[in-house]
Scaffold this motif. Structure first.
Motif, PDB file in Angstrom:
ATOM      1  N   LEU A 194       0.934  -1.226  -0.043  1.00 48.36           N
ATOM      2  CA  LEU A 194      -0.004   0.069   0.113  1.00 48.36           C
ATOM      3  C   LEU A 194       0.867   1.241   0.029  1.00 48.36           C
ATOM      4  CD1 LEU A 194      -2.695  -1.106   2.655  1.00 48.36           C
ATOM      5  CD2 LEU A 194      -2.697  -1.359   0.376  1.00 48.36           C
ATOM      6  N   ASP A 195       0.169   2.366  -0.571  1.00 50.56           N
ATOM      7  CA  ASP A 195       1.063   3.604  -0.275  1.00 50.56           C
ATOM      8  C   ASP A 195       0.962   4.064   1.003  1.00 50.56           C
ATOM      9  OD1 ASP A 195      -1.658   4.719  -0.215  1.00 50.56           O
ATOM     10  OD2 ASP A 195      -1.790   5.245  -2.135  1.00 50.56           O
ATOM     11  N   GLY A 196       1.260   5.379   1.405  1.00 43.92           N
ATOM     12  CA  GLY A 196       1.506   5.910   2.463  1.00 43.92           C
ATOM     13  C   GLY A 196       0.104   6.095   3.035  1.00 43.92           C
ATOM     14  N   GLU A 197      -0.861   6.840   2.304  1.00 46.75           N
ATOM     15  CA  GLU A 197      -2.097   7.161   2.677  1.00 46.75           C
ATOM     16  C   GLU A 197      -3.048   5.780   3.230  1.00 46.75           C
ATOM     17  OE1 GLU A 197      -5.983   9.598   1.247  1.00 46.75           O
ATOM     18  OE2 GLU A 197      -4.263   9.740   0.029  1.00 46.75           O
ATOM     19  N   ASN A 198      -2.903   4.853   2.181  1.00 45.00           N
ATOM     20  CA  ASN A 198      -3.767   3.719   2.614  1.00 45.00           C
ATOM     21  C   ASN A 198      -3.033   2.847   3.838  1.00 45.00           C
ATOM     22  OD1 ASN A 198      -5.987   3.375   0.903  1.00 45.00           O
ATOM     23  ND2 ASN A 198      -4.180   3.457  -0.611  1.00 45.00           N
ATOM     24  N   GLY A 199      -1.744   3.184   3.815  1.00 47.11           N
ATOM     25  CA  GLY A 199      -1.054   2.399   4.975  1.00 47.11           C
ATOM     26  C   GLY A 199      -1.371   2.822   6.158  1.00 47.11           C
ATOM     27  N   GLN A 200      -1.536   4.327   6.168  1.00 45.21           N
ATOM     28  CA  GLN A 200      -2.037   4.936   7.432  1.00 45.21           C
ATOM     29  C   GLN A 200      -3.142   4.423   7.770  1.00 45.21           C
ATOM     30  OE1 GLN A 200      -0.464   8.732   7.750  1.00 45.21           O
ATOM     31  NE2 GLN A 200      -1.773   8.844   9.688  1.00 45.21           N
ATOM     32  N   VAL A 201      -4.194   4.361   6.994  1.00 50.77           N
ATOM     33  CA  VAL A 201      -5.694   3.859   7.452  1.00 50.77           C
ATOM     34  C   VAL A 201      -5.567   2.560   7.913  1.00 50.77           C
ATOM     35  CG1 VAL A 201      -7.686   3.058   6.391  1.00 50.77           C
ATOM     36  CG2 VAL A 201      -6.808   5.195   5.493  1.00 50.77           C
ATOM     37  N   VAL A 202      -4.619   1.643   7.272  1.00 46.02           N
ATOM     38  CA  VAL A 202      -4.485   0.164   7.973  1.00 46.02           C
ATOM     39  C   VAL A 202      -3.929   0.353   9.274  1.00 46.02           C
ATOM     40  CG1 VAL A 202      -3.320  -2.137   7.563  1.00 46.02           C
ATOM     41  CG2 VAL A 202      -4.474  -1.085   5.800  1.00 46.02           C
ATOM     42  N   ALA A 253       1.017  10.367  14.673  1.00 41.81           N
ATOM     43  CA  ALA A 253       2.272   9.943  13.569  1.00 41.81           C
ATOM     44  C   ALA A 253       1.501   9.879  12.197  1.00 41.81           C
ATOM     45  CB  ALA A 253       2.877   8.650  13.916  1.00 41.81           C
ATOM     46  N   THR A 254       2.394  10.291  11.202  1.00 44.10           N
ATOM     47  CA  THR A 254       2.038  10.127  10.107  1.00 44.10           C
ATOM     48  C   THR A 254       2.807   9.093   9.037  1.00 44.10           C
ATOM     49  OG1 THR A 254       3.014  12.063   9.613  1.00 44.10           O
ATOM     50  CG2 THR A 254       0.804  12.435   9.854  1.00 44.10           C
ATOM     51  N   LEU A 255       2.309   8.544   8.248  1.00 45.05           N
ATOM     52  CA  LEU A 255       3.121   7.449   7.532  1.00 45.05           C
ATOM     53  C   LEU A 255       3.344   8.132   5.862  1.00 45.05           C
ATOM     54  CD1 LEU A 255       3.490   4.673   8.276  1.00 45.05           C
ATOM     55  CD2 LEU A 255       1.787   3.943   6.908  1.00 45.05           C
ATOM     56  N   ALA A 256       4.565   8.664   5.846  1.00 42.87           N
ATOM     57  CA  ALA A 256       4.858   9.144   4.266  1.00 42.87           C
ATOM     58  C   ALA A 256       5.193   8.135   3.458  1.00 42.87           C
ATOM     59  CB  ALA A 256       6.345   9.843   4.897  1.00 42.87           C
ATOM     60  N   SER A 257       4.800   8.357   2.377  1.00 49.64           N
ATOM     61  CA  SER A 257       4.618   7.293   1.350  1.00 49.64           C
ATOM     62  C   SER A 257       6.140   6.877   1.028  1.00 49.64           C
ATOM     63  CB  SER A 257       4.060   7.899   0.238  1.00 49.64           C
ATOM     64  OG  SER A 257       4.224   6.984  -0.906  1.00 49.64           O
TER      65      SER A 257
END
Length: 259
Positions: A194-202, A253-257
């Motif tokens: 997954l990309d950063g944005e979807n990884g963050q949701v997960v 925390a944020t998940l950069a791509s």
């Protein structure tokens, strides 16, 4: 916005025979045949995970982390060692049928490959597991709808996987795992595709499964960006645990791509 600041689940923790620990393993050894010799992939590993914790198991490729998850979850029998899970003393002493039933009743699984059925809609993917557990069709549909709504897919209930994005497929897989309200949730590289944005949701959903549902969430990853969400980070290299640290999770925390 989901509130991840509370570190205690909203409902009471499940206390099995092993106190706060949902799962406890001692002396796990796993060997695989390689040509004429054997390679030891787990070298006497001790492991435990608590209800309400997000435990990250991190390590490079080939370190033994996926083998560890498989041994803990009753998918791969170790040569030596024991796994005590919930109120079961030594999972591997049960018959294979009883191990399967334990997994069905108490465990959720999320894989990087999603493992969805191409012909089924998002709703049916979740319903099928609940029907296996013995829920009536009406209750299965209601709970499946709730689980998909919780992961933000209320508008995608009747779509098949071919139409869903990678992030949506992974959320269907998470809804399928959470709908059972598992006591133990195993996630194997859940963000790697997954990309950063979807990884963050997960990762937020896994954090929520621990904090709000009180599950022991055990997540195998080699993605260092996920550490910020963990209560505990265990590092494994060459079949041996090399470090084990408790953290205070950072809900902001944020998940950069990757890209």
């Amino acid at each position: 916005m989901i509130d991840f600041t509370s570190q205690t689940p909203s409902h009471t923790k499940v206390h099995g025979r092993h106190g706060d620990y949902a799962i406890e393993a001692k002396g796990l050894i796993k060997r695989f045949k390689s040509g004429k010799s054997f390679v030891e992939v787990l070298k006497g590993v001790d492991f435990d995970a608590r209800h309400g914790d997000l435990t990250m198991v991190m390590g490079p490729s080939g370190s033994g982390k996926s083998t560890l998850i498989a041994a803990l979850s009753g998918l791969l029998r170790p040569e030596e060692g024991r796994v005590d899970a919930l109120d079961v003393d030594d999972l591997w002493k049960l018959s294979l049928g009883k191990i399967d039933k334990f997994r069905l009743d108490h465990c959720g699984f999320i894989f990087q490959g999603f493992n969805l059925f191409p012909a089924l809609t998002a709703l049916q993917q979740v319903e099928i597991v609940l029907k296996f557990q013995g829920l009536s069709p009406e209750r299965a549909k209601k709970r499946a709808t709730e689980a998909l709504t919780e992961v933000g897919l209320a508008h995608r209930l009747h779509q098949r996987p071919a139409i869903l994005s990678g992030g949506e497929k992974q959320r269907v897989a998470i809804a399928r795992a959470l709908a059972k309200d598992p006591k133990i949730l195993f996630a194997d590289e859940p963000t790697s595709a997954l990309d950063g944005e979807n990884g963050q949701v997960v990762i937020r959903l896994l954090r929520r499964a621990a904090t709000e549902h009180g599950a022991a969430v055990i997540c195998v990853t080699h993605d260092p960006r996920l550490e910020a969400w963990a209560d505990r980070v265990i590092k494994i290299e060459d079949g041996v645990i090399v470090s084990d640290e408790r953290h205070t999770p950072n809900p902001d925390a944020t998940l950069a791509s990757h890209h």
